[in-house]
Design a protein around this motif. Structure first.
Motif, PDB file in Angstrom:
ATOM      1  N   TYR A  25       3.899  18.924 -10.721  1.00 16.61           N
ATOM      2  CA  TYR A  25       3.250  18.971  -9.412  1.00 16.61           C
ATOM      3  C   TYR A  25       3.983  19.870  -8.419  1.00 16.61           C
ATOM      4  O   TYR A  25       3.830  19.721  -7.229  1.00 16.61           O
ATOM      5  N   ARG A 291      -0.338   4.408 -10.318  1.00 14.09           N
ATOM      6  CA  ARG A 291      -0.173   5.469  -9.340  1.00 14.09           C
ATOM      7  C   ARG A 291      -0.720   4.956  -8.014  1.00 14.09           C
ATOM      8  O   ARG A 291      -1.784   4.349  -7.966  1.00 14.09           O
ATOM      9  N   ALA A 293      -2.597   5.413  -4.973  1.00 11.20           N
ATOM     10  CA  ALA A 293      -3.556   6.304  -4.339  1.00 11.20           C
ATOM     11  C   ALA A 293      -4.449   5.399  -3.507  1.00 11.20           C
ATOM     12  O   ALA A 293      -4.676   4.241  -3.887  1.00 11.20           O
ATOM     13  N   HIS A 328       1.664  10.645  -5.703  1.00 11.69           N
ATOM     14  CA  HIS A 328       1.747  12.095  -5.853  1.00 11.69           C
ATOM     15  C   HIS A 328       2.616  12.629  -4.710  1.00 11.69           C
ATOM     16  O   HIS A 328       2.463  12.184  -3.565  1.00 11.69           O
ATOM     17  N   ASP A 331       0.881  13.371  -1.565  1.00 12.45           N
ATOM     18  CA  ASP A 331      -0.034  12.344  -1.071  1.00 12.45           C
ATOM     19  C   ASP A 331       0.689  11.438  -0.071  1.00 12.45           C
ATOM     20  O   ASP A 331       1.289  10.430  -0.436  1.00 12.45           O
TER      21      ASP A 331
END
Ligand SMILES: *Cc1c(COP(=O)(O)O)cnc(C)c1O
Length: 406
Positions: A25, A291, A293, A328, A331
């Motif tokens: 990433y 994850r 999110a 992320h 994020d």
């Protein structure tokens, strides 16, 4: 099965290219596109160099979509046909699986970046104009401002397309509707194949013994209709012992992992010792690990923190909570969700009953799914294309508490 990993870090490569595959990433869209060039074009070339001639090429998500161009180019070279013919012939052997339920999940690149990285390739190798290349990744080929969408390229270059659950198939037909103007939404050619997990990778040794003992060596390898009756014949005492052992080993694992995590972050020796006493193997253990999110709503349990605290500290039926996850790097909303949890857990009345484990990876998943009693899955429907961690829990005798989503 063979797995080939592509690595650009070779001394023979031009130095700026050596870092292309160093970080998943990292960097911006230009690095991302170069990674996808390595994966799609480089990946197909690797197969050719090894003398492998696959009949079917499966594009798992749009990241590898450039492989359809390289496959067509290779066909052009062998047959002397035009790109148009080559793509029409080779696309029959390409299959695209889409994994996201939101349009923002598709990789998209600015036309200028595509021109920079692929303009020469289109012109010299494929014999098509930049406009024609861009059209393969656009909804409207005549809109010069429209980005190049890798999922669109994958659809145009594949003979069949599928989502990863029944609901996600429906969501995907809607997402790709713009590519099939005037088609009824139900007839947009996107089907579904529900994701699954590889049971032998996720069942504990003890669960495997129990299944084998009750159902024989075939366990869940064949049809599963009759298994329920067989498992019902296992005694309560045997099942209880199996689950109690699993809880004990999970508690031992999280104590050790947390104390290591605390020691590495310079926590006091009292805090490290305290971690070794944490949790009760006899209490009900809830797990939430994935994850972070926003659509997965990892903070839904924090909606009413005082109520959650009452559940955790119930004198008769206490509950303990294990959280793990990563967001992320770009994020910020996801990072903020993690902070919300770590702040809640820092409260002295909460700390004995809830923990957050960092560095979520497959090894941690493996321990969690084998010992957690209730696995929580709270996505915002229908944004979860296909949840698989809950499947890993079931084979180990845990319960999957989930939103009715993909
Ligand atoms: C299984 C697994 C996932 C996927 O879990 P979901 O329930 O689909 O979110 C993610 N990360 C790791 C490390 C896993 O093992």
């Amino acid at each position: 099965m063979k797995l080939y990993l592509l690595d650009s870090n070779d001394a023979a490569n031009f130095p700026p290219y050596r870092g292309i595959t160093s970080e998943l990433y990292g960097g911006g869209p230009d690095l991302r596109l170069m990674q996808e060039l390595v994966l799609g074009i480089g990946g197909w070339r690797l197969l050719t160099a090894l003398g492998i001639e696959p009949e079917v090429c499966h594009l798992n998500e749009g990241h590898a979509a450039l492989a359809v161009l390289e496959r067509a180019r290779s066909f052009m070279q062998q047959t002397g046909q035009s790109f148009e013919v080559a793509l029409a012939v080779t696309r029959a052997g390409n299959l695209f699986t889409t994994h996201t339920a939101v349009a923002a999940g598709f990789d998209r690149f600015a036309p200028a970046l595509i021109e920079h990285c692929l303009g020469g390739y289109a012109h010299k190798q494929l014999g098509i104009t930049l406009h024609d290349l861009l059209a393969l990744g656009r909804r409207n080929s005549n809109d010069p401002a429209e980005d190049f969408n890798m999922a669109y390229l994958a659809i145009r270059g594949s003979g069949a397309v599928n989502g990863v659950s029944r609901l996600h198939g429906k969501v995907s037909r809607h997402l790709f509707e713009p590519l099939f103007p005037r088609w009824p939404a139900d007839e947009v050619p996107v089907g579904h194949v529900t994701n699954g997990v590889h049971m032998p990778s996720w069942d504990s040794a003890a669960a495997d013994d129990l299944w084998t003992e009750a159902c024989g060596k075939d366990r869940w390898l064949g049809t599963t209709e009759a298994l329920e009756q067989v498992i019902r014949r296992v005694s309560d005492a045997r099942l209880w012992q199996f689950r109690t052992d699993a809880s004990k080993s999970l508690v031992k694992y999280v104590r050790e992992r947390l104390s290591r995590q605390l020691a590495a972050s310079d926590a006091s020796s009292e805090a490290v010792d305290e971690a070794m006493q944490l949790f009760d193997p006899n209490a009900l253990t809830l797990g939430f690990a994935r994850r972070f999110a926003t659509y997965k709503r990892p903070n839904l349990l924090l909606h009413d923190p005082e109520r959650l605290l009452r559940l955790l500290t119930n004198p008769e039926r206490p509950v303990q909570l294990i959280l793990a996850g990563k967001a992320h790097p770009a994020d910020q909303a996801g990072q903020a969700l993690i902070q919300q949890w770590t702040q809640f857990i820092r409260r002295s009345d909460v700390r004995p009953h809830a923990i957050f484990l960092s560095d979520y990876d497959m090894l941690l998943t493996e321990h969690l799914v084998q010992g957690v009693d209730v696995w929580l899955n709270t996505p915002r429907r229908p944004w979860k294309a296909s949840g698989t961690s809950g499947m890993k829990v079931l084979v180990n005798g845990g319960i999957n508490l989930s939103e009715l989503d993909g």
